[in-house]
Design an enzyme around this catalytic site. Structure first.
Site, mmCIF file in Angstrom:
data_model
loop_
_atom_site.group_PDB
_atom_site.id
_atom_site.type_symbol
_atom_site.label_atom_id
_atom_site.label_comp_id
_atom_site.label_asym_id
_atom_site.label_seq_id
_atom_site.Cartn_x
_atom_site.Cartn_y
_atom_site.Cartn_z
ATOM 1 N N LYS A 1 0.814 -1.223 0.000
ATOM 2 C CA LYS A 1 0.000 0.000 0.000
ATOM 3 C C LYS A 1 0.846 1.271 0.000
ATOM 4 O O LYS A 1 0.411 2.299 -0.533
ATOM 5 C CB LYS A 1 -0.965 -0.001 1.180
ATOM 6 C CG LYS A 1 -1.859 -1.242 1.251
ATOM 7 C CD LYS A 1 -2.676 -1.471 -0.019
ATOM 8 C CE LYS A 1 -3.244 -2.878 -0.090
ATOM 9 N NZ LYS A 1 -3.828 -3.223 -1.383
ATOM 10 N N GLU B 1 -2.407 7.756 7.624
ATOM 11 C CA GLU B 1 -3.203 8.649 6.766
ATOM 12 C C GLU B 1 -4.115 9.478 7.647
ATOM 13 O O GLU B 1 -4.499 9.030 8.729
ATOM 14 C CB GLU B 1 -4.121 7.829 5.836
ATOM 15 C CG GLU B 1 -3.438 7.123 4.701
ATOM 16 C CD GLU B 1 -4.423 6.289 3.876
ATOM 17 O OE1 GLU B 1 -5.633 6.339 4.138
ATOM 18 O OE2 GLU B 1 -3.957 5.592 2.978
ATOM 19 N N ARG C 1 -8.097 -7.515 -9.873
ATOM 20 C CA ARG C 1 -8.925 -8.697 -10.172
ATOM 21 C C ARG C 1 -10.320 -8.252 -10.590
ATOM 22 O O ARG C 1 -10.658 -7.089 -10.484
ATOM 23 C CB ARG C 1 -9.052 -9.552 -8.920
ATOM 24 C CG ARG C 1 -9.615 -8.723 -7.760
ATOM 25 C CD ARG C 1 -9.947 -9.494 -6.535
ATOM 26 N NE ARG C 1 -9.876 -8.689 -5.338
ATOM 27 C CZ ARG C 1 -10.838 -7.916 -4.839
ATOM 28 N NH1 ARG C 1 -11.982 -7.819 -5.472
ATOM 29 N NH2 ARG C 1 -10.669 -7.220 -3.742
ATOM 30 N N HIS D 1 -16.352 -3.885 6.569
ATOM 31 C CA HIS D 1 -15.620 -4.010 5.309
ATOM 32 C C HIS D 1 -16.170 -5.094 4.394
ATOM 33 O O HIS D 1 -15.572 -5.399 3.371
ATOM 34 C CB HIS D 1 -14.124 -4.200 5.551
ATOM 35 C CG HIS D 1 -13.575 -3.208 6.537
ATOM 36 N ND1 HIS D 1 -13.752 -1.853 6.393
ATOM 37 C CD2 HIS D 1 -12.915 -3.373 7.695
ATOM 38 C CE1 HIS D 1 -13.209 -1.228 7.416
ATOM 39 N NE2 HIS D 1 -12.697 -2.116 8.226
HETATM 40 C C1 MV4 Z 1 -9.950 4.887 5.494
HETATM 41 C C2 MV4 Z 1 -11.086 5.461 6.082
HETATM 42 C C3 MV4 Z 1 -11.044 6.771 6.445
HETATM 43 N N1 MV4 Z 1 -9.917 7.476 6.263
HETATM 44 N N2 MV4 Z 1 -8.854 5.634 5.327
HETATM 45 C C4 MV4 Z 1 -11.586 0.443 5.238
HETATM 46 C C5 MV4 Z 1 -11.306 -0.587 4.216
HETATM 47 C C6 MV4 Z 1 -9.990 -0.244 3.655
HETATM 48 N N3 MV4 Z 1 -9.986 -0.502 2.250
HETATM 49 C C7 MV4 Z 1 -9.792 1.193 3.987
HETATM 50 N N4 MV4 Z 1 -10.867 1.579 4.839
HETATM 51 C C8 MV4 Z 1 -11.014 2.848 5.247
HETATM 52 N N5 MV4 Z 1 -9.923 3.625 5.095
HETATM 53 C C9 MV4 Z 1 -8.863 6.875 5.711
HETATM 54 N N6 MV4 Z 1 -7.757 7.604 5.551
HETATM 55 C C10 MV4 Z 1 -12.216 4.677 6.234
HETATM 56 C C11 MV4 Z 1 -12.186 3.366 5.824
HETATM 57 C C12 MV4 Z 1 -13.387 2.651 6.034
HETATM 58 C C13 MV4 Z 1 -14.138 2.200 4.969
HETATM 59 C C14 MV4 Z 1 -13.706 2.363 3.676
HETATM 60 C C15 MV4 Z 1 -14.449 1.918 2.642
HETATM 61 C C16 MV4 Z 1 -15.644 1.284 2.893
HETATM 62 C C17 MV4 Z 1 -16.084 1.081 4.159
HETATM 63 C C18 MV4 Z 1 -15.329 1.528 5.213
HETATM 64 C C19 MV4 Z 1 -15.803 1.335 6.504
HETATM 65 C C20 MV4 Z 1 -15.054 1.783 7.549
HETATM 66 C C21 MV4 Z 1 -13.841 2.428 7.311
#
Ligand code: MV4
Length: 520
Positions: free
Chosen positions: A116, A200, A291, A235
């Site tokens: 990442k 982040e 994918r 998630h």
């Molecule tokens: C985040 C975020 C808020 N701020 N990054 C969760 C899954 C992973 N792919 C990254 N995720 C998140 N990253 C920052 N800087 C909030 C989430 C997140 C989230 C992201 C996408 C879909 C659902 C989520 C549920 C909780 C937190």
């Protein structure tokens, strides 16, 4: 063109790939574990090979066994589906080393996007907006504190080798940083064998919007618009749709162009997805998935493109079938994931034998399933049983269609997520497109095991009706006009047959029940 493929997967995605391949005249070879002998993907393939016990590590995750089948069945290509080995760069490498075509991007692209921090560096260099933060791993607790302070709270610590939300840690103040850093590092080390952690800024209540990409080996890259995936639980996505109900035409264009820049930066070939977080009109690169995704059908329905067909064409070295401006965006599509989980019981994994299966049909409905009657649902694999996808000219009709489809769907013998999905289709914020990743926590009534409001109201009406009948029965005549007494049973049946006379107008009591509406 490719003439034969090993589908290194199970369930609905194996079946989806087999169906696509068959339409193209490609010979299909399935693999299955001992737990999946009766799975539809086995029956639909031209050939099928058992590759070991239920445990995925000894079957679907065994590179050695998969390559042995590929050799024995003399296939030209391997399609990994999603999950299992789909995003393992070393699997893509092993497939290529065996002289086979891997239906997916190159091993080096998979590796680059799997890290990442490297992904963030490459995206920033390509002019793709990333969430403010670091793009090298944190060196120490004090480095974490310094960095978090300069990024600004709240921040989130993420594992460089992670993804999909695993190993995320949100930190609201400076006091918690050092402790969270140590925990995150330990968790990342044990989960991924790599303790690298980066930071982040944490965006609160973001929306999750992703762009479908396609690249070919000749330098062409297009996007196929966005999917809105904000309705998730821990998630795991529950509902996905295309287009996003809140994205403007300008936002759509900007995000699509950013995703294409992202793909070009890593020489992307095949199907891929760039995930963005969207908050306050701004979007930020989150991850790139190398994918086909679970939710690809909503893109297929709004663009008319068969993404699996494109995957095979690109893997065979063909150029992309369409230019960017030729790809249409038409109507609205929704997908609901039907999983074997008890949604009102903390999403407890459900098991059982599927003893009833009725799938919906009619206009605008698609069922991508991986189950059949008689199949045992255990705990060995992910709980996705199938996906219900609807298309309509506009979103309100797509939602109504989904509601109808969910009402027609019957899966017996195992609890599923369907009742929760029905509640979501009825919920005003969902219907009006007010979506965010906090949707489920902000609607606790939807996952409440106690009786939901609409059902409770129906029960109240039923109770009132029963009470009404009880009182009416009490006022039903005890004596007939000929002077004979009516038994309690006769009174009940009499009143039950005659809806108005007895209770509403006692003076009519005793009227011939067959003429009770005759007020003359
Ligand atoms: C985040 C975020 C808020 N701020 N990054 C969760 C899954 C992973 N792919 C990254 N995720 C998140 N990253 C920052 N800087 C909030 C989430 C997140 C989230 C992201 C996408 C879909 C659902 C989520 C549920 C909780 C937190």
């Amino acid at each position: 063109m490719i003439d034969s493929v090993l589908v290194a997967n199970r369930g609905e995605i194996a079946l989806r790939v087999i169906r696509g391949a068959r339409e193209m005249g490609i010979r299909t070879v399935a693999v299955f574990s001992e737990a999946d002998r009766t799975s539809p993907h086995v029956l639909h393939a031209d050939e099928a090979y058992c590759i070991g016990p239920a445990r995925a590590a000894e079957s679907y995750l065994s590179v050695e066994k998969l390559l042995a089948v590929a050799d024995r069945a003399r296939v030209q290509a391997v399609h990994p589906g999603y999950g299992f080995l789909a995003e393992r760069g070393d699997f893509a490498e092993a497939v290529a080393a065996a002289g086979l075509v891997f239906v997916g991007p190159s091993a080096s692209t998979i590796h680059a996007m799997g890290d990442k921090t490297e992904a963030r560096q490459r995206m920033a260099a390509a002019g793709v907006p990333i969430v403010p933060g670091t793009d090298t791993p944190l060196a120490s607790g004090s480095d974490a504190i310094r960095t978090a302070e300069s990024v600004g709270f709240p921040v989130v610590l993420k594992a460089a080798a992670g993804g999909g939300g695993k190993g995320m840690r949100v930190v609201y103040g400076v006091d918690e940083v050092a402790g969270a850093f140590e925990t995150a590092r330990r968790e990342a080390e044990s989960a991924f064998g790599d303790g690298s952690v980066y930071v982040e800024r944490f965006l609160e209540r973001p929306r999750h919007i992703e762009i479908q990409l396609f690249g070919d080996a000749h330098g062409n890259v297009v996007h196929l618009f966005e999917r809105e995936c904000s309705i998730q639980r821990r998630h795991q996505k529950l509902v996905e749709e295309a287009p996003s109900p809140l994205l403007t035409a300008d936002g759509r264009r900007d995000m699509g162009e950013a995703a294409v820049r992202a793909a070009r930066a890593v020489d992307y070939t095949g199907a891929g997805t760039v995930e963005f977080l969207y908050a306050d009109g701004e979007f930020f690169f989150l991850e790139m998935n190398t994918r086909l995704q679970v939710e690809h059908p909503v893109t297929e329905l709004v663009t008319g493109v068969d993404l699996v067909e494109w995957q095979f064409r690109v893997a065979a070295g063909e150029t992309l079938p369409m230019r960017q401006e030729e790809i249409p965006l038409r109507g609205h599509a929704l997908e609901c994931r039907i999983t074997s989980e008890s949604p009102f019981d903390g999403f407890l994994p459900a098991t059982g034998v599927v003893d009833e299966l009725e799938v919906p049909g009619g206009p605008g409905i698609r069922w991508d399933g991986g189950i059949a009657r008689g199949m045992e649902i255990g705990l060995h694999y992910d709980p996705l049983l199938g996906k219900l996808i609807t298309w309509a000219p506009d979103r309100p009709l797509a939602v109504r269609r989904m509601k109808r489809a969910l009402e027609e769907l019957k899966v017996g013998g195992v609890a599923t997520s369907a009742p929760l999905l029905r509640r979501i289709m009825d919920e005003p914020d969902f219907q009006d497109g007010r979506l965010s990743t906090a949707y489920l926590p902000e609607h606790p009534e939807l996952t409440d095991g106690r009786i939901a409001a609409p059902k409770r109201d129906a029960l109240l009406v039923a109770a009132a009706l029963l009470e009404h009948r009880r009182r009416r029965d009490r006022t039903a005549p005890r004596i007939r006009r000929d002077g004979r007494a009516l038994s309690a049973w006769q009174r009940r049946t009499w009143a039950g047959r005659d809806g108005n006379a007895a209770a509403a107008n006692p003076s009519h009591a005793g009227t011939d029940p067959h003429r009770s509406n005759d007020l003359t």
